[in-house]
Design an enzyme around this catalytic site. Structure first.
Site, PDB file in Angstrom:
ATOM      1  CG  ASP A 179      -1.978  -1.101   1.160  1.00 25.00           C
ATOM      2  OD1 ASP A 179      -2.145  -1.685   0.068  1.00 25.00           O
ATOM      3  OD2 ASP A 179      -2.627  -1.370   2.187  1.00 25.00           O
TER       4      ASP A 179
ATOM      5  CE  LYS B  49      -4.247  12.538   3.158  1.00 24.04           C
ATOM      6  NZ  LYS B  49      -5.453  12.118   3.836  1.00 24.04           N
TER       7      LYS B  49
ATOM      8  CD  GLU C 288       4.701  -9.089 -11.288  1.00 18.96           C
ATOM      9  OE1 GLU C 288       4.686  -9.675 -10.185  1.00 18.96           O
ATOM     10  OE2 GLU C 288       5.661  -9.158 -12.074  1.00 18.96           O
TER      11      GLU C 288
HETATM   12  N1  SAM Z   1       0.775  -8.709  -2.480  1.00 15.22           N
HETATM   13  C1  SAM Z   1      -0.489  -8.842  -3.182  1.00 15.22           C
HETATM   14  C2  SAM Z   1      -0.300  -8.654  -4.667  1.00 15.22           C
HETATM   15  O1  SAM Z   1       0.778  -8.161  -5.071  1.00 15.22           O
HETATM   16  O2  SAM Z   1      -1.188  -9.003  -5.422  1.00 15.22           O
HETATM   17  C3  SAM Z   1      -1.539  -7.865  -2.625  1.00 15.22           C
HETATM   18  C4  SAM Z   1      -1.230  -6.407  -2.821  1.00 15.22           C
HETATM   19  S1  SAM Z   1      -2.439  -5.338  -2.043  1.00 15.22           S
HETATM   20  C5  SAM Z   1      -2.227  -3.821  -2.868  1.00 15.22           C
HETATM   21  C6  SAM Z   1      -1.669  -4.991  -0.478  1.00 15.22           C
HETATM   22  C7  SAM Z   1      -2.087  -5.962   0.602  1.00 15.22           C
HETATM   23  O3  SAM Z   1      -1.280  -5.747   1.738  1.00 15.22           O
HETATM   24  C8  SAM Z   1      -3.531  -5.775   1.059  1.00 15.22           C
HETATM   25  O4  SAM Z   1      -4.200  -7.017   1.072  1.00 15.22           O
HETATM   26  C9  SAM Z   1      -3.398  -5.192   2.452  1.00 15.22           C
HETATM   27  O5  SAM Z   1      -4.453  -5.562   3.311  1.00 15.22           O
HETATM   28  C10 SAM Z   1      -2.070  -5.767   2.907  1.00 15.22           C
HETATM   29  N2  SAM Z   1      -1.379  -4.920   3.883  1.00 15.22           N
HETATM   30  C11 SAM Z   1      -1.027  -3.618   3.690  1.00 15.22           C
HETATM   31  N3  SAM Z   1      -0.412  -3.126   4.777  1.00 15.22           N
HETATM   32  C12 SAM Z   1      -0.366  -4.152   5.674  1.00 15.22           C
HETATM   33  C13 SAM Z   1       0.126  -4.253   6.991  1.00 15.22           C
HETATM   34  N4  SAM Z   1       0.688  -3.204   7.590  1.00 15.22           N
HETATM   35  N5  SAM Z   1       0.002  -5.426   7.637  1.00 15.22           N
HETATM   36  C14 SAM Z   1      -0.570  -6.481   7.026  1.00 15.22           C
HETATM   37  N6  SAM Z   1      -1.075  -6.452   5.775  1.00 15.22           N
HETATM   38  C15 SAM Z   1      -0.971  -5.302   5.103  1.00 15.22           C
END
Ligand code: SAM
Length: 212
Positions: free
Chosen positions: A117, A121, A195
């Site tokens: 993510d 900000k 991806e």
């Molecule tokens: N890695 C996967 C992919 O490339 O298809 C999913 C990408 S998705 C944009 C990011 C995932 O990371 C989400 O499911 C989100 O809930 C999880 N995530 C983000 N920050 C996190 C955190 N601090 N702890 C655990 N999970 C997290």
């Protein structure tokens, strides 16, 4: 697409044998949990687990732990495991900020960050998974010769991550700003769900591999 509220997801997770529920008690015991001495690799922010499932399937002599904070997506990873179980793949539902309390020194061989993510900000920079704050958490449990592999199509996040490598005193082992057209770095690449989605829209994928 994030399926935040799937009725019953928490119950399925609570009862799943593929989820490590007492994860703070697992610290220092991952070999015992998997029942072998194989290396352990983790993906933080695994989503529905497509990448990690494939990695576990291709590499039966490596153990994998997928970490995800949202039940709705973790549920998909569990369902895949139930359909065709792999004994080298486990999951944790947790917020990654607490990760240093789950793995002991030298316990982890490699860390995958895929399409983390962006937290755009500035005041949220420390929540980004490749930030210096997270790098210092990873430093507590990654093997001395271990590496972190990070992929994203988000150029701002990637530029930030590259700067953080220097700031945190880590070393850049390899970097590309167009993974799918980089023959060497793309060799053996397993696409993640995001991806596939973003590269099909024409977005170049950035990737780095770093060590200490
Ligand atoms: N890695 C996967 C992919 O490339 O298809 C999913 C990408 S998705 C944009 C990011 C995932 O990371 C989400 O499911 C989100 O809930 C999880 N995530 C983000 N920050 C996190 C955190 N601090 N702890 C655990 N999970 C997290």
């Amino acid at each position: 697409m994030r399926l935040r509220n799937i009725p019953g997801a928490r119950d399925v997770i609570a009862e799943s044998k593929y989820v490590v529920h007492e994860f703070f008690e697992a610290k220092g015991k991952w070999k015992e949990i998997f029942g072998n001495d194989n290396p352990v690799r983790i993906e933080i922010g695994m989503g529905k687990g497509k990448f990690l499932y494939k990695m576990a399937e291709l590499n039966p002599d490596i153990n994998y732990v997928g970490i995800e904070k949202f039940s709705s997506v973790l549920l998909r990873a569990i369902q895949k495991q139930e359909e065709a179980p792999l004994n080298n793949l486990l999951f944790i539902r947790m917020e990654a900020e607490e990760i240093a309390d789950v793995f002991a020194s030298e316990e982890i061989d490699r860390i995958y960050l895929n399409f983390s993510d962006p937290w755009p900000k500035d005041r949220h920079a420390k929540r980004r998974l490749p930030s210096r704050q997270f790098l210092s958490r990873y430093d507590t449990f990654l093997k001395k010769d271990g590496v972190i592999e990070f992929k994203t199509d988000n150029r701002d996040l990637f530029d930030f991550a590259v700067e953080e490598v220097k700031e945190a005193g880590w070393k850049m082992e390899a970097v590309t700003y167009d993974l799918h057209n980089d023959e060497a770095m793309n060799e053996g690449n397993i696409m993640t769900e995001y991806e596939e989605r973003f590269s099909s829209m024409g977005n170049p994928i950035c990737k780095y591999i770093i060590s200490r």
